[in-house]
Write an enzyme that holds these catalytic residues in place. Structure first.
Site, PDB file in Angstrom:
ATOM      1  N   GLY A  27       7.934 -11.924   0.676  1.00 57.61           N
ATOM      2  CA  GLY A  27       6.915 -11.590  -0.305  1.00 57.61           C
ATOM      3  C   GLY A  27       7.403 -10.470  -1.197  1.00 57.61           C
ATOM      4  O   GLY A  27       8.571 -10.079  -1.185  1.00 57.61           O
ATOM      5  N   GLY A  28       6.477  -9.909  -1.968  1.00 58.72           N
ATOM      6  CA  GLY A  28       6.841  -8.899  -2.943  1.00 58.72           C
ATOM      7  C   GLY A  28       7.352  -7.616  -2.328  1.00 58.72           C
ATOM      8  O   GLY A  28       8.131  -6.891  -2.952  1.00 58.72           O
ATOM      9  N   VAL A  74       9.823 -11.228   6.330  1.00 55.97           N
ATOM     10  CA  VAL A  74       9.376 -11.307   7.710  1.00 55.97           C
ATOM     11  C   VAL A  74      10.279 -12.283   8.457  1.00 55.97           C
ATOM     12  O   VAL A  74      10.499 -13.414   8.005  1.00 55.97           O
ATOM     13  CB  VAL A  74       7.910 -11.763   7.819  1.00 55.97           C
ATOM     14  CG1 VAL A  74       7.491 -11.893   9.276  1.00 55.97           C
ATOM     15  CG2 VAL A  74       6.999 -10.779   7.108  1.00 55.97           C
ATOM     16  N   LYS A  90       8.848  -7.319  10.198  1.00 58.29           N
ATOM     17  CA  LYS A  90       8.708  -7.137   8.759  1.00 58.29           C
ATOM     18  C   LYS A  90       9.714  -6.076   8.310  1.00 58.29           C
ATOM     19  O   LYS A  90       9.699  -4.946   8.802  1.00 58.29           O
ATOM     20  CB  LYS A  90       7.301  -6.685   8.404  1.00 58.29           C
ATOM     21  CG  LYS A  90       7.081  -6.428   6.916  1.00 58.29           C
ATOM     22  CD  LYS A  90       5.753  -5.737   6.651  1.00 58.29           C
ATOM     23  CE  LYS A  90       4.601  -6.625   7.054  1.00 58.29           C
ATOM     24  NZ  LYS A  90       3.297  -5.998   6.727  1.00 58.29           N
ATOM     25  N   ASP A 134      -7.870  -6.200   2.977  1.00 60.32           N
ATOM     26  CA  ASP A 134      -7.195  -7.373   2.427  1.00 60.32           C
ATOM     27  C   ASP A 134      -7.407  -8.573   3.352  1.00 60.32           C
ATOM     28  O   ASP A 134      -6.476  -9.301   3.679  1.00 60.32           O
ATOM     29  CB  ASP A 134      -5.710  -7.104   2.232  1.00 60.32           C
ATOM     30  CG  ASP A 134      -5.069  -8.090   1.243  1.00 60.32           C
ATOM     31  OD1 ASP A 134      -5.813  -8.697   0.462  1.00 60.32           O
ATOM     32  OD2 ASP A 134      -3.840  -8.239   1.263  1.00 60.32           O
TER      33      ASP A 134
END
Length: 762
Positions: free
Chosen positions: A23-24, A28, A42, A136
């Site tokens: 991801g940004g 992972v 991560k 989130d």
């Protein structure tokens, strides 16, 4: 996905097997330990690893995830936020994300939806009770494991007891699943925001559509803040539940306890959609970030984090189930900016008075040699350290002190135990207990004094907690033992009781030598915290199970040999407030985030185990405190209520203009109740009427974040008041002249006694 040529072969002690996603913010990996345990690791992208602000945020993410544990969250098993590329390992949970599940199979049926709803609500209960707000909660952050959902990714969460780290022009979150306050007033976000997000997620799971879907993120955000949700396809009884969750005002949403009860009524059969059922979105998730998490039975895709969150790697260890809820629930009534004065209403000196009652109280003389003073504790304690050695914990440092005569022993997040002269504010000594340690989660917490020793919880890393005995005069270490990082230690007679580092026993040690006198073995299936009431040792134990009801057991321990007597079995109660005569006073577990009042006070006879419920008035909300035999309730809004602890009768209730007040301090001789706010503003109320006598100007620009395991503290040194605010400002005033200008103790400390040559290391 297989590892690429640029991927490392191992991270820490974990061998990498596959890529789960990217991801940004990072990548992972699926990995395994030497014993074969599978974990999800991560790893932060290299460009972010060079950003000190990002490193601070990542440390905070690790700290937040470590604080959360439960059946429906993925626990952290290891981390190194100070590595060249910071990383965190969580237990690997096989399963697709909720967004993947809907993409492949469409909306959930009634049985699946009920399991999802109850699992997510319980996960939020586990998250909120340790003072963390997820912020989130979205389909990509929910893994659909075979035994129930798992909430993952605390990347933009924040500990509710912390100030928001703001980034200009950046909105943290995913608009279709964000709350109105998260979009418009991010500093006011509480656990109620996660309840709103849960409502949107349940609508999505039932219909494949979000209740605020728009043609762009901007339109979606507008609809979240201003427009009613679209719930046409949601069938009862889910319709009524999510409608309450999606209330624009946080105060109108149900608390987690009430929400669990409502969701428990959802049927396992029948229709969850009124028309057609809706269709899943082609991208599988309304968040549009393109990330995948978890690993399905033929997929093997996951994702890294998005966004960041601020928290405070607190060293104030509390019993995680029974006590953290006090801080996390009782103070979550709101936040944001507030004004205490209008120009000129304090006469120009920063102190407002309302006149003393006719019956003047007795004055307590000031100690000889005292002067008003003020000291920034973190700076003073770290004055001998290089700037590069210091960690940035934001404004809230959770400072606390214990007192012996005219000496204060203080500690907090990011700084070691420091002795301060309570008469002058000069620093006598500072230990070097934190020297050469990783400061990502370090700190110290003084516990108490015995026989010329001060006992301290010292955290040299965010995974280790030690119990230290320091010489009160020199600061030299006398002995050290590793203890549990999740419970407190407590003194009684000449012993100190604490939980073993593996949490399998409670150990009573000789306070002078650290040698074990006796140990109580924790029964299988329980976790126990060490606690002392009325100079008698107890084990406060809670069941380690997956039931929705929180059962706890109070065990009385014999001072001589640790033999145990089960005193009471309690359902949904908090930690005890203290003893009044032979009775231990206990409050029920409620969600004060929603303004819930405590319906009763439980008085438990510590000799017989007999229980008596005392009804409480409507104003019994906020943080309960038993002070000198008097029961007080302090709401974050500034309302203070005094209640008779025996009858439950309300004595008085006063709405003050000072928010975020800490534990009251009672002076019967002066007929006064003193309180301190997070900003160091002092408040004096009449003990018998609650009438405001005076309030001082603040000592800090920072007012506290609203929910903190360590509240602003007050101590008494003769007639002088000593207080410590949320940012670690320590100061002393004469309550008859609180406006007097303090001496500059910060400069004076440079010529005071130097740092002690303490070697408080294992």
């Amino acid at each position: 996905m297989p590892l690429s040529a640029g991927d490392p072969k191992s991270i820490g002690d974990y061998r990498l097997l596959d890529r789960l996603g990217s991801g940004g913010m990072g990548v992972v990996y699926l990995a395994h330990s030497a014993s074969g345990r599978q974990v999800a690791v991560k790893v932060v992208h290299a460009q972010f690893a060079e950003d000190e602000e990002f490193r601070t945020r990542f440390r905070q993410e690790v700290a937040a995830a470590r604080r959360v544990s439960g059946a429906f969250t993925a626990p952290v098993v290891d981390a190194d936020p100070d590595a060249e590329r910071p990383w965190m390992a969580t237990l690997y949970v096989p399963g697709s994300t909720l967004s993947e599940r809907l993409t492949e199979h469409g909306p959930l049926n009634a049985a699946e939806l009920r399991q999802l709803a109850l699992g997510l609500a319980e996960a939020l209960h586990d998250i909120h009770r340790v003072g963390v707000v997820h912020r989130d909660l979205k389909p990509a952050n929910v893994l659909m494991a075979e035994d129930g959902p798992r909430v993952i990714d605390f990347g933009i969460s924040r500990a509710a007891d912390n100030q928001v780290l703001t980034v200009t022009g950046r909105v943290m979150g995913t608009p279709p699943f964000m709350s109105p306050e998260q979009l418009s007033r991010p500093r006011e976000v509480t656990g109620a925001s996660d309840v709103f997000s849960l409502g949107t997620l349940l609508v999505y799971a039932a219909t494949g559509k979000g209740p605020f879907d728009g043609e762009s993120p901007y339109l979606t955000a507008y609809q979240v803040v201003h427009e009613p949700p679209t719930l046409d396809e949601v069938a009862p009884p889910l319709h009524g539940i999510v409608e309450r969750c999606l209330a624009k005002s946080p105060d109108d949403r149900p608390g987690i306890g009430e929400l669990l009860r409502m969701l428990d009524e959802l049927p396992s059969k029948g229709d969850v959609r009124t028309v057609g059922g809706g269709s899943a979105k082609k991208n599988g998730s309304a968040d549009g970030d393109g990330k995948k998490k978890g690993k399905g039975k033929g997929e093997g895709k996951a994702g890294a984090d998005q966004g960041t969150w601020p928290t405070w790697s607190g060293v104030r260890r509390r019993r995680p189930v029974l006590a953290a809820i006090v801080a996390a629930g009782a103070l979550a009534l709101g936040g944001g900016a507030f004004a205490l004065y209008t120009p000129g209403d304090d006469g120009g000196d920063g102190v407002r008075t309302s006149g003393h009652p006719a019956d003047a109280p007795r004055e307590i003389p000031l100690p000889q040699g005292w002067r008003p003073w003020q000291l920034p504790l973190p700076e003073a304690a770290n004055s001998g350290r290089a700037a590069g050695e210091l960690a940035d914990f934001g404004s809230e440092v959770g400072a606390s002190c214990v007192r012996q005569e005219t000496k204060l022993y203080c500690g907090g997040t990011g700084f070691p135990t420091t002795r301060v002269d309570a008469l002058t504010g000069l620093v006598d000594w500072t230990t070097d207990a934190l020297a050469n340690s990783s400061l990502s989660g370090t700190g110290s917490e003084p516990i108490g004094m015995r026989g010329g020793l001060v006992f301290v919880h010292d955290s040299p890393s965010d995974t280790t907690l030690r119990l230290l005995a320091l010489d009160a005069e020199s600061g030299d270490k006398k002995w050290a033992r590793e203890v549990s990082s999740s419970t407190d230690s407590a003194l009684f007679d000449s012993l100190i009781l604490s939980s073993a580092s593996d949490d399998r026993s409670l150990i009573a040690r000789d306070a002078a030598t650290g040698e074990t006198r006796w140990a109580y073995q924790v029964p299988q299936g329980r976790q126990c915290g060490a606690i002392v009431y009325g100079n008698a040792p107890y084990g406060l134990c809670w069941d380690d199970n997956e039931e929705e009801v929180l059962w706890s057991t109070l065990v009385r321990l014999d001072k001589r040999d640790g033999s145990a007597t089960e005193l009471a079995r309690l359902k949904d109660t908090q930690d005890g407030l203290g003893v009044d005569g032979d009775d231990l006073l206990i409050l029920p577990l409620v969600s004060n985030a929603d303004g819930d009042r405590y319906p009763y006070l439980l008085r438990l006879d510590t000799r017989t185990g007999k229980q008596r419920r005392v009804p409480l008035p409507d104003a019994a909300q906020g943080t309960g405190a038993l002070v000198d035999g008097r029961l007080f309730f302090v709401q974050e809004s500034g309302r203070v209520t005094a209640v008779d602890a025996d009858s439950g009768k309300q004595l008085w209730s006063r709405q003050t203009t000072v928010e975020r007040l800490g534990r009251p301090m009672v002076s019967a001789a002066e007929d006064t109740v003193y309180l301190c706010s997070g900003s160091g503003r002092l408040l004096a109320l009449h003990l018998r009427t609650g009438e405001e006598l005076w309030q001082s100007a603040p000592r800090s620009e920072y007012s506290g974040s609203g929910i903190s395991p360590v509240l602003p503290q007050l101590l008494r040194v003769g007639g002088a008041i000593v207080a410590v605010s949320s940012d670690g400002t320590l100061f002393s005033v004469d309550p008859r002249h609180p406006e007097a200008k303090p001496a500059d103790s910060a400069k004076a400390t440079k010529s005071a006694a130097p740092t002690a040559s303490t070697t408080a290391r294992p």
